[in-house]
Design an enzyme around this catalytic site. Structure first.
Site, PDB file in Angstrom:
ATOM      1  N   SER A  29       0.841  -1.195   0.000  1.00  0.00           N
ATOM      2  CA  SER A  29       0.000   0.000   0.000  1.00  0.00           C
ATOM      3  C   SER A  29       0.876   1.245   0.000  1.00  0.00           C
ATOM      4  CB  SER A  29      -0.932  -0.050   1.228  1.00  0.00           C
ATOM      5  OG  SER A  29      -1.917   0.947   1.138  1.00  0.00           O
ATOM      6  N   ASN A  30       0.327   2.390   0.366  1.00  0.00           N
ATOM      7  CA  ASN A  30       1.089   3.644   0.410  1.00  0.00           C
ATOM      8  C   ASN A  30       0.568   4.491   1.565  1.00  0.00           C
ATOM      9  OD1 ASN A  30      -1.109   5.458  -0.634  1.00  0.00           O
ATOM     10  ND2 ASN A  30      -0.970   4.017  -2.333  1.00  0.00           N
TER      11      ASN A  30
END
Ligand code: C5P
Length: 222
Positions: A29-30
């Protein structure tokens, strides 16, 4: 009282990160928190728009008057957005969509071995580029870009390649901008080549500027 200048308009906003599962317990993810996109959805609804928010996993409350659709992965976001795109007047793509996903998602938790693990990644579909290809006359498309270098060159190229009307370029390097902050500083790039850099302001205030510019484009064309 907030002017109802978006009454009768349909606005779709995407926000937050995507999560790309490796196995039942791990994902890629980020750092996106969703704040900028949620601010756009909140302001659009307050200004009278029929507002849909397609959101990746975030810790934020659904803004008042907004219809929220929760998704996890980029592929789920693609389906949720593309299936609702045709009826929208404005689409604001603030989500930080993962460009890659694990090529395979293991059904069971991956066990660690002694040596290195190499993870194969598959490319995710580009939602915004697809919306750009399908854009109908009068529909307005606003993308976001965050870069750590050559921001404006990359942003201008994205605006053109993804057939956007406006692109909001955020630098991760600017003080007061970026992930998790309550303020943002960005340069707005327009399809006709104009550029505008509003001063540092709250994400809500920047959301209003973004909606103001889209509405002005809409009115100029009407
Ligand atoms: O090319 P880049 O990912 O930097 O472009 C960012 C813009 O494209 C954002 O508006 C983002 O929501 C959108 N995007 C998308 N689907 C992807 C990747 C990015 O819609 N797979």
């Amino acid at each position: 009282l907030t002017p109802q200048d978006l009454a009768g308009r349909r606005v779709l906003v995407t926000a937050g990160p995507t999560q790309e599962a490796m196995d039942p317990v791990r994902f890629l993810s980020n750092h996106s928190t969703g704040k900028m996109g949620y601010a756009v959805a909140a302001r659009a609804a307050l200004r009278g728009a029929e507002t849909t928010l397609v959101s990746g996993p975030t810790a934020l409350d659904t803004p008042a008057g907004v219809q929220r659709v929760d998704v996890v992965s980029a592929c789920e976001m693609y389906d949720a957005v593309v299936s609702r795109a045709a009826e929208q007047d404005m689409i604001v793509k603030a989500a930080a969509v993962g460009d890659y996903r694990p090529a395979e998602t293991a059904a069971e938790k991956l066990k660690k071995g002694e040596g290195e693990l190499t993870l194969a990644l598959a490319r995710n579909p580009d939602i915004l580029a697809e919306l750009g290809r399908k854009k109908r006359p009068g529909q307005l498309l606003c993308g976001f870009a965050m870069e750590t270098q050559s921001l404006l060159e990359n942003a201008a190229e994205k605006l053109r390649r993804k057939n956007c009307d406006m692109l909001v370029a955020n630098s991760l390097r600017d003080a007061g901008a970026g992930f998790g902050t309550d303020t943002n500083v960005a340069t707005l790039l327009f399809a006709d080549g104009r550029r505008e850099t509003p001063p540092l302001m709250s994400k809500e205030a920047l959301a209003d500027v973004i909606l103001d510019r889209l509405l002005a484009m809409r009115q100029a064309r009407a």
